[in-house]
Every structure is written in structure tokens, then in C-alpha cells.
Design a protein around this motif. Structure first.
Motif, PDB file in Angstrom:
ATOM      1  N   LEU B 149       0.836  -1.203   0.000  1.00  0.00           N
ATOM      2  CA  LEU B 149       0.000   0.000   0.000  1.00  0.00           C
ATOM      3  C   LEU B 149       0.871   1.253   0.000  1.00  0.00           C
ATOM      4  O   LEU B 149       0.668   2.189  -0.776  1.00  0.00           O
ATOM      5  CB  LEU B 149      -0.868  -0.023   1.259  1.00  0.00           C
ATOM      6  N   GLN B 150       1.838   1.260   0.880  1.00  0.00           N
ATOM      7  CA  GLN B 150       2.722   2.416   1.009  1.00  0.00           C
ATOM      8  C   GLN B 150       3.597   2.556  -0.236  1.00  0.00           C
ATOM      9  O   GLN B 150       3.821   3.655  -0.724  1.00  0.00           O
ATOM     10  CB  GLN B 150       3.585   2.254   2.278  1.00  0.00           C
ATOM     11  N   GLU B 151       4.038   1.425  -0.752  1.00  0.00           N
ATOM     12  CA  GLU B 151       4.903   1.451  -1.924  1.00  0.00           C
ATOM     13  C   GLU B 151       4.150   2.041  -3.117  1.00  0.00           C
ATOM     14  O   GLU B 151       4.682   2.844  -3.866  1.00  0.00           O
ATOM     15  CB  GLU B 151       5.379   0.027  -2.233  1.00  0.00           C
ATOM     16  N   ARG B 152       2.887   1.630  -3.240  1.00  0.00           N
ATOM     17  CA  ARG B 152       2.123   2.132  -4.371  1.00  0.00           C
ATOM     18  C   ARG B 152       1.930   3.647  -4.274  1.00  0.00           C
ATOM     19  O   ARG B 152       2.003   4.358  -5.259  1.00  0.00           O
ATOM     20  CB  ARG B 152       0.769   1.431  -4.460  1.00  0.00           C
ATOM     21  N   GLN B 153       1.699   4.127  -3.055  1.00  0.00           N
ATOM     22  CA  GLN B 153       1.514   5.572  -2.896  1.00  0.00           C
ATOM     23  C   GLN B 153       2.789   6.329  -3.269  1.00  0.00           C
ATOM     24  O   GLN B 153       2.752   7.346  -3.946  1.00  0.00           O
ATOM     25  CB  GLN B 153       1.117   5.900  -1.451  1.00  0.00           C
ATOM     26  N   LEU B 154       3.930   5.803  -2.814  1.00  0.00           N
ATOM     27  CA  LEU B 154       5.188   6.490  -3.099  1.00  0.00           C
ATOM     28  C   LEU B 154       5.555   6.411  -4.583  1.00  0.00           C
ATOM     29  O   LEU B 154       6.133   7.333  -5.135  1.00  0.00           O
ATOM     30  CB  LEU B 154       6.314   5.883  -2.258  1.00  0.00           C
ATOM     31  N   LYS B 155       5.208   5.307  -5.205  1.00  0.00           N
ATOM     32  CA  LYS B 155       5.547   5.110  -6.611  1.00  0.00           C
ATOM     33  C   LYS B 155       4.664   5.978  -7.505  1.00  0.00           C
ATOM     34  O   LYS B 155       5.116   6.564  -8.464  1.00  0.00           O
ATOM     35  CB  LYS B 155       5.295   3.656  -6.928  1.00  0.00           C
ATOM     36  N   SER B 156       3.373   6.030  -7.184  1.00  0.00           N
ATOM     37  CA  SER B 156       2.437   6.721  -8.058  1.00  0.00           C
ATOM     38  C   SER B 156       2.362   8.220  -7.753  1.00  0.00           C
ATOM     39  O   SER B 156       1.685   8.960  -8.449  1.00  0.00           O
ATOM     40  CB  SER B 156       1.045   6.115  -7.895  1.00  0.00           C
ATOM     41  N   GLY B 160      -2.884   8.895  -0.085  1.00  0.00           N
ATOM     42  CA  GLY B 160      -4.205   8.839   0.530  1.00  0.00           C
ATOM     43  C   GLY B 160      -4.116   9.077   2.030  1.00  0.00           C
ATOM     44  O   GLY B 160      -3.078   9.488   2.549  1.00  0.00           O
ATOM     45  N   ALA B 161      -5.231   8.765   2.685  1.00  0.00           N
ATOM     46  CA  ALA B 161      -5.317   9.043   4.123  1.00  0.00           C
ATOM     47  C   ALA B 161      -4.353   8.192   4.936  1.00  0.00           C
ATOM     48  O   ALA B 161      -3.974   8.562   6.046  1.00  0.00           O
ATOM     49  CB  ALA B 161      -6.750   8.789   4.598  1.00  0.00           C
ATOM     50  N   THR B 162      -3.938   7.049   4.384  1.00  0.00           N
ATOM     51  CA  THR B 162      -3.107   6.144   5.175  1.00  0.00           C
ATOM     52  C   THR B 162      -1.624   6.504   5.111  1.00  0.00           C
ATOM     53  O   THR B 162      -0.843   6.003   5.899  1.00  0.00           O
ATOM     54  CB  THR B 162      -3.245   4.699   4.654  1.00  0.00           C
ATOM     55  N   PHE B 163      -1.240   7.371   4.176  1.00  0.00           N
ATOM     56  CA  PHE B 163       0.182   7.632   3.942  1.00  0.00           C
ATOM     57  C   PHE B 163       0.917   8.014   5.221  1.00  0.00           C
ATOM     58  O   PHE B 163       1.989   7.513   5.529  1.00  0.00           O
ATOM     59  CB  PHE B 163       0.332   8.742   2.899  1.00  0.00           C
ATOM     60  N   ARG B 164       0.315   8.909   5.975  1.00  0.00           N
ATOM     61  CA  ARG B 164       0.987   9.396   7.173  1.00  0.00           C
ATOM     62  C   ARG B 164       1.056   8.329   8.266  1.00  0.00           C
ATOM     63  O   ARG B 164       2.011   8.255   9.022  1.00  0.00           O
ATOM     64  CB  ARG B 164       0.252  10.631   7.701  1.00  0.00           C
ATOM     65  N   LYS B 165       0.016   7.508   8.345  1.00  0.00           N
ATOM     66  CA  LYS B 165      -0.036   6.524   9.433  1.00  0.00           C
ATOM     67  C   LYS B 165       0.852   5.320   9.160  1.00  0.00           C
ATOM     68  O   LYS B 165       1.346   4.679  10.075  1.00  0.00           O
ATOM     69  CB  LYS B 165      -1.482   6.072   9.650  1.00  0.00           C
ATOM     70  N   LEU B 166       1.019   4.987   7.889  1.00  0.00           N
ATOM     71  CA  LEU B 166       1.858   3.841   7.568  1.00  0.00           C
ATOM     72  C   LEU B 166       3.319   4.206   7.780  1.00  0.00           C
ATOM     73  O   LEU B 166       3.742   5.290   7.423  1.00  0.00           O
ATOM     74  CB  LEU B 166       1.631   3.422   6.111  1.00  0.00           C
ATOM     75  N   PRO B 167       4.091   3.284   8.350  1.00  0.00           N
ATOM     76  CA  PRO B 167       5.505   3.599   8.572  1.00  0.00           C
ATOM     77  C   PRO B 167       6.310   3.577   7.273  1.00  0.00           C
ATOM     78  O   PRO B 167       5.769   3.281   6.206  1.00  0.00           O
ATOM     79  CB  PRO B 167       5.962   2.493   9.519  1.00  0.00           C
ATOM     80  N   ALA B 168       7.599   3.881   7.393  1.00  0.00           N
ATOM     81  CA  ALA B 168       8.470   3.931   6.220  1.00  0.00           C
ATOM     82  C   ALA B 168       8.648   2.540   5.621  1.00  0.00           C
ATOM     83  O   ALA B 168       8.563   1.528   6.318  1.00  0.00           O
ATOM     84  CB  ALA B 168       9.816   4.519   6.603  1.00  0.00           C
ATOM     85  N   LEU B 169       8.915   2.513   4.327  1.00  0.00           N
ATOM     86  CA  LEU B 169       9.088   1.241   3.626  1.00  0.00           C
ATOM     87  C   LEU B 169      10.176   0.382   4.270  1.00  0.00           C
ATOM     88  O   LEU B 169      10.006  -0.815   4.461  1.00  0.00           O
ATOM     89  CB  LEU B 169       9.454   1.502   2.163  1.00  0.00           C
TER      90      LEU B 169
END
Lengths: 430, 270
Positions: B149-156, B160-169
Motif C-alpha cells: 500500500l505504502q509502496e504504491r503511494q510512493l511510486k504513483s 491517501g489518508a493512510t500515507f501518514r499513518k503507515l511507517p516507512a518502507l
């Protein structure tokens, strides 16, 4: 008793006027005194590069506003007619709301920027050291600080990066988390890429590699960043040990291609690379982003991040305004409870006076206590006063008119309170 | 009864953590964690009292197995949460623990006498190891979903709303690696103890039981995962996908064996 505010800011006045009207820190105490000599009971002057505001409290706020307006004009030798169109004037609840919004950074040029609260606290310190504040403005300011804190913790107005270089750091932290063991390579030079590099270093990045078409320039920059310079012809050899690349050369074509990076990633055994391309035309082939474990951002991508963050801040600011409205109401209730009985003011002032005297007597004698302990003693004394006053004030506010009369009589007698707050102050002066 | 209370607590926790997934309110995060801990305590109570009543660890039917699986998932989750403080992790794993407990908590409870085959001190060791291994893989797949999920956000470049809550890759990847390594060790030990036990009671290390076969298949998948990371630096997206696939196989095997195949691993079955 009326609270009012006269001011001008980046929203209403051009910088030419703001710089004329601004106060140096040294000039503020004198200004405060001048205003107090003209029937303004309490006042605070806030002067920053974006705004000058005077917050005052006096018997008749209409009169007070005129005094302040004239004071601003004469103090800075600007004709009042030139000044007036740029001034905004707030009274009562509106003034309180304005103060809360300014302290919470809702009125700032960049909503949520953190400096304003510090400047505000500083202005308050100057005013209270000059004894220009009393119970009303003291309470108002403390409330403003707590509103600012509430806004900061309960909304996201200061959460996300709103500049390109901070956005880069934010992204780096979502890829690597800890930057301390990461190597940053700077390709080319330029203000924005140096700024980004500096922010990365502030956030822990230690090793810095610098390369430039002009080698001497690379050496120069490397010295500045405490890093090492690399010849431009050989920079791709160092990519294997680079975790973050910031590129900003004037090259008319890509300097790094898909197949180069593919090879590098393979040699790095898939350890991720974060690439920031600030150059226009771009330095790094956009195809690179398709490689697994490589995260490429060009200037537009970063700008888009910043734009969404700004939008988010504005949205959060609406939430913050809700908090402000709520807090204005609370403060208004406290204020009107004061208005109902000037007696309460007297009583509070008397208590506050006793408290201050005792603190002044005791604190210097306690050697070697820390700031924190001092604060604790101060807040304990305030708490004692509040507890002691709770009963009498409640009785004062709720009893029937006749009972109130008697009560006030008694209170005046036992606490030796004389006259109105105004008279009391004049007596003290004498 | 205790199991039902635990189920209700997990349900609450599931609701809170799903809300937490979309809302920035940290209080929701604390709420789900508190209810998960409460549920875990009741769940532990239920398992311990079952153990005392039956005289062996309650893992000898599908129902008990599911309940124990749910319990180990929460246990491993709480350990990771305590160690790394990744509050959003719960949103990816608590619902699974809740679902796993649904059937065991709602179906009636009865204690059957153990077949002589299972009356052995090997039971507790073998099963606990295997289940802890499985729970580790469950957590690894949750962390992998978070990674993707986090990887897709960083790649694209779209957040979304989860970006901040999810930790670093890198954090997700390294915890994932650790937990898979530990899970792999536990699974290996589980298989070894199972084999030794089989040898002691049935005469040979391997019986050809479907559960054994599938365990070996899972073992090969995770062995590959651990191996390729060490040798050719398989990390990030690829290993996340593998971890999810590995867990999918594991779940499939667990359910399929219990539904369609006969295995001496769950003699009572339903």
C-alpha cells in the motif's frame, strides 16, 4: 470594560507601510507606557514583519480605538488618513476571535507556520514585564496560547510539508525512516537543491557526495556540506553507495537513464534509492521510476505534494476555526461574569496583588530551585487563590440582589477593598 | 463464556481499528488496542481454563485449533505493537483474529477424550510451535499488505489518508524480514517435533498425511523467501508479494484439509 484590537497585516497593508509602522523590540515598552497614560488600562503590542497589532482593554473601547489609531500615526509620523484605510479594528468577541486566530497561525500568510506563536509569546512577555497587562489580558493571552496548542494537536494545520525541500525530506522519511546512515548525492548546484540537501542533513543524513560539471564548484560545495567531491565524469560509479540523489544540472538531456539505474539497483541488491529531480529540463529519465525500489520525483511531482498539503492545511484550518469559535464563547462567558460584578475584578486584583507580593518575597529566598519548580510554585499559588475565591465568587454571581448587596459589603470589609478598579489603580500610583 | 466475551472485545477492536484506518483520530487507535488487550486476556483465560479442564492444551479439534490460532495472532501482534509501536498494524490483522474466533466462540463447547494417539507431551510443543509459526506468517502478510500500500503511494506520487499513518518502507521491510525468519524457525521446529513424534508413536517420520505435505510446501515457500533475501537481496515488493502468497497457501491448506481431506491432525474435525 472593553477589549479591542487595532492592527494591520500582510492582508491589508503593503510592505512599505508595514515597515514604517513596525516597532523595534526596544521601542515597545515605551509605546505601552504612552498608551496606558491615555486611559488604556491594559495593552500589548505585537510587531512582526507581517503584522503590527495593538490589543487593548479600557473602560470605553470606542475611545481606546481612537487613542491607538492616533498613537500609531503620530508615533511613526504617518498621516492618519494614509494609515486608516489599511487598519482593521475589532471589538469585543471579534477582537478575542482575532487574537485566537493569530496565535493559532490561522491568519498567517502560510496557515499553520510555527513562528507566530513564539512572536506572540514574546510580545506578551514584553508587555507583562512592562506591567502593561492585568487580569483580563493575562487571561486572554494564556487562553490564546492554549487555543493555539489545541489547534495544533487537534487539527492537522501544521502537519505536512508546504515547501519543496521539506516535501522531499518528508518523502525520504517515508522511504527510509532513519536518515542517519544514508548517503546523499548532490548533482549540480542551485538554491533549491542545496536547501533540500541542508534539510536532509538537519534530519540526520550524514554522508554527502557532491558532483558538478565544474569540479572546483563541487569541491567548494562539498566543503560547505562537509562532504566529498566527485568528478562529474565518474559520478555514476558512486551511485551504488548513494541512497538519495538530488539532481539539478543545466544539462539539456537526461544524465541518467533507465538501464543505468537498473544496473545500479541490481548491484545494490535492491536497496531502495530516492531520486529527486529538480532540474528543468529534467536530468533523470522518468522511465527510471518504473524500476522496483526506485522512487523518482521531479519538480512537478513535488509541487503536487506541496499543493495537496496546502489544500489539506486550509481544510484543517476550517476545523480550527470551529475550535476558535468555541473558545471565544468560553472566554466571553468568563468576561461577562466579570462585567456583572466589578467587585470580582477588585477581589481578584487584590488576591493577585497579595500573591505577587508573597511570590516576590519567597522566590528569591529559595536558592537553586529550577524554572520548573518555580513554575509549579506559581501555579500552586494561583490554584490556592482560585480555590479560595471559588465560594465567594459563586455566591456573588448567584445570590438574589439583596443578598448580593450584603455580601459585597462584607467582602469589601474583610478584604479591605476600596472603590472601583479604576480608582484602586490610581491610588496605587499615588 | 470467556470466549464469547473475548469475541465481543475483538469485535469492538475490529470496529475501532477499521475506523482508525480512515480517521486521523489517535484516540481510536488507543481504543482498539485497549479492546484487543482486554479480548486477549479473556481469550487467555478461556484457553487456560480449557487446559485445566481437559488436562491438555486445547488444540485437538478444528474449533479449538481456530481459537488457538486467533490467540497466537493477537499474541504476536501485541509483541510487535509493543516493540515497534506501529498503531495502524491492528487494522490489518485484528479483523483476521476476530474472524478466526467467530466459529469457535459461537459454536458450543464440548470436551472429547483424547485418542490415545494424541496423548503425549509432544502435543503441546509441536502444536504451539506450529501455530506460533503460522501466526508470525499472518503478521508478515499483514505487514506486506501495508508495504504494498505504502509502496504504491510512493511510486504513483498519489497519497491517501493512510500515507501518514503507515511507517516507512524500510521499517516495514525489515520487520517483515525478521518476523518471517522467526516464523520460519518456528515452523521448522514444529515440523521436526512433529516428525519425531510421528517416529516415536507411528514408526516413521512422515505419514503422507495432507497436513504434512502442505506444511512442507509452505516450508519450501518461506525457505525460498529467506534464502533469496540473503543471497540476491530479494526485498521490498517482491518479498512482500511472496509473503502474502505464502500465507494464502497456508490458509488454503488449513481450511481445505479440514473441509475436504481426511487427516489425523484433526480427528474430531467439526
Amino acid at each position: 470594560m472593553g477589549i479591542f484590537l487595532v492592527g494591520l497585516s500582510h492582508k491589508t497593508a503593503p510592505v512599505e507601510l508595514r515597515e514604517k509602522i513596525s516597532f523595534s523590540e526596544e521601542a515597545i515598552p515605551e509605546g505601552l507606557d504612552k498608551l496606558r497614560a491615555q486611559s488604556i488600562r491594559e495593552n500589548i503590542i505585537l510587531s512582526t514583519c507581517n503584522r503590527v497589532e495593538i490589543l487593548g482593554q479600557c473602560e470605553n473601547s470606542g475611545k481606546g480605538i481612537d487613542v491607538v489609531k492616533n498613537f500609531l500615526a503620530t508615533e511613526h509620523s504617518v498621516p492618519l488618513t494614509d494609515l486608516e484605510p489599511h487598519l482593521y479594528i475589532r471589538e469585543g468577541d471579534e477582537a478575542i476571535r482575532h487574537i485566537f486566530r493569530v496565535a493559532s497561525s490561522l491568519d498567517s500568510m502560510m496557515v499553520g507556520e510555527p513562528q507566530i506563536l513564539g512572536q506572540f509569546k514574546n510580545a506578551f512577555t514584553i508587555a507583562s514585564e512592562a506591567k502593561a497587562t492585568g487580569i483580563i489580558l493575562n487571561r486572554l493571552m494564556h487562553k490564546a496560547f492554549s487555543v493555539a496548542k489545541r489547534v495544533k494537536t487537534e487539527t492537522g494545520i501544521a502537519r505536512s510539508a508546504v515547501s519543496i525541500s521539506y516535501a522531499a525530506v518528508e518523502l525520504a522519511k517515508k522511504i527510509f525512516d532513519d536518515l542517519t546512515d544514508k548517503t546523499v548525492m548532490l548533482i549540480g548546484a542551485g538554491e533549491m537543491c542545496e536547501l533540500a540537501a541542508r534539510h536532509l542533513m538537519q534530519n540526520g543524513a550524514r554522508k554527502m557526495l557532491v558532483t558538478n560539471r565544474t569540479y572546483s564548484r563541487a569541491v567548494e560545495l562539498a566543503q560547505e556540506f562537509n562532504g566529498s567531491a566527485i568528478r562529474f565524469e565518474n559520478f555514476s560509479e558512486s551511485l551504488i553507495r548513494t541512497d538519495i540523489i538530488i539532481s539539478s544540472t543545466g544539462a539539456p538531456h537526461y544524465i541518467l537513464h533507465h538501464h543505468d539505474v537498473k544496473e545500479v539497483i541490481h548491484q545494490r541488491r535492491n536497496k531502495p534509492i530516492f531520486m529527486i529531480d529538480i532540474a528543468v529540463p529534467r536530468d533523470l529519465d522518468p522511465e527510471i521510476n518504473k524500476i522496483d525500489n526506485v522512487y523518482l520525483y521531479d519538480i512537478d511531482n513535488l509541487q503536487a505534494v506541496v499543493d495537496t498539503n496546502i489544500e489539506e492545511r486550509l481544510k484543517e484550518a476550517e476545523k480550527a476555526d470551529g475550535i476558535v469559535v468555541q473558545e471565544v464563547r468560553t472566554f466571553g462567558r468568563w468576561l461577562s461574569s466579570l462585567e456583572v460584578t466589578p467587585m470580582i475584578v477588585l477581589l481578584r486584583e487584590r488576591m493577585e496583588q497579595i500573591r505577587q507580593e508573597e511570590l516576590n518575597r519567597t522566590l528569591p529566598r529559595l536558592n537553586g530551585i529550577s524554572e520548573k519548580e518555580k513554575k509549579a510554585i506559581e501555579s500552586m499559588s494561583t490554584a490556592i487563590i482560585n480555590k479560595v475565591l471559588h465560594g465567594p465568587l459563586k455566591a456573588l454571581k448567584s445570590g438574589n440582589p439583596e443578598e448580593k448587596e450584603t455580601l459585597m459589603e462584607v467582602l469589601r470589609e474583610i478584604f479591605r477593598l476600596e472603590g472601583s478598579p479604576e480608582k484602586d489603580r490610581n491610588e496605587k500610583k499615588r | 463464556m470467556m470466549l464469547k466475551i473475548a469475541l465481543v472485545a475483538y469485535l469492538l477492536s475490529t470496529i475501532f481499528c477499521l475506523f482508525y484506518f480512515v480517521s486521523p483520530k489517535k484516540s481510536l487507535g488507543r481504543a482498539y488496542l485497549t479492546s484487543a488487550v482486554a479480548g486477549f486476556l479473556f481469550h487467555t483465560w478461556a484457553i487456560v481454563s480449557n487446559y485445566l479442564e481437559a488436562g491438555h492444551i486445547p488444540v485437538t479439534s478444528f474449533k479449538e485449533g481456530m481459537s488457538f490460532f486467533s490467540w497466537t495472532i493477537i499474541l504476536v501482534f501485541l509483541i510487535i505493537e509493543y516493540r515497534y509501536k506501529i498503531l495502524i498494524l491492528g487494522s490489518f490483522i485484528i479483523p483476521l483474529a476476530f474472524i478466526a474466533l467467530l466459529y469457535p466462540a459461537l459454536a458450543g463447547h464440548e470436551i472429547k477424550a483424547l485418542t490415545p494417539l494424541l496423548q503425549s507431551s509432544w502435543l503441546g510443543v509441536h502444536v504451539t510451535l506450529a501455530f506460533l509459526g503460522d501466526a508470525s506468517f499472518a503478521l508478515a502478510s499483514a505487514l506486506s499488505i501495508m508495504y504494498l500500500l505504502q509502496e504504491r503511494q510512493l511510486k504513483s506520487h498519489k497519497f491517501g489518508a493512510t500515507f501518514r499513518k503507515l511507517p516507512a518502507l524500510e521499517v516495514l521491510d525489515s520487520i517483515n524480514h525478521r518476523i518471517i525468519t522467526i516464523g520460519f524457525l518456528l515452523l521448522t521446529l514444529g515440523i521436526i517435533t512433529g516428525a519425531l513424534w510421528a517416529r516415536a508413536t507411528l514408526g516413521s517420520y512422515i505419514q503422507g498425511d495432507p497436513r504434512e505435505i502442505w506444511s512442507l510446501i509452505t516450508w519450501v515457500i518461506y525457505a525460498a523467501l529467506v534464502h533469496f533475501r540473503l543471497t540476491i537481496g530479494w526485498r521490498g515488493r517482491k518479498s512482500a508479494i511472496m509473503a502474502i502468497a505464502g500465507f494464502a497457501v497456508l490458509v488454503f491448506a488449513f481450511l481445505a484439509i479440514n473441509t475436504f481431506m481426511s487427516s489425523y491432525h484433526y480427528p474430531g474435525r467439526f
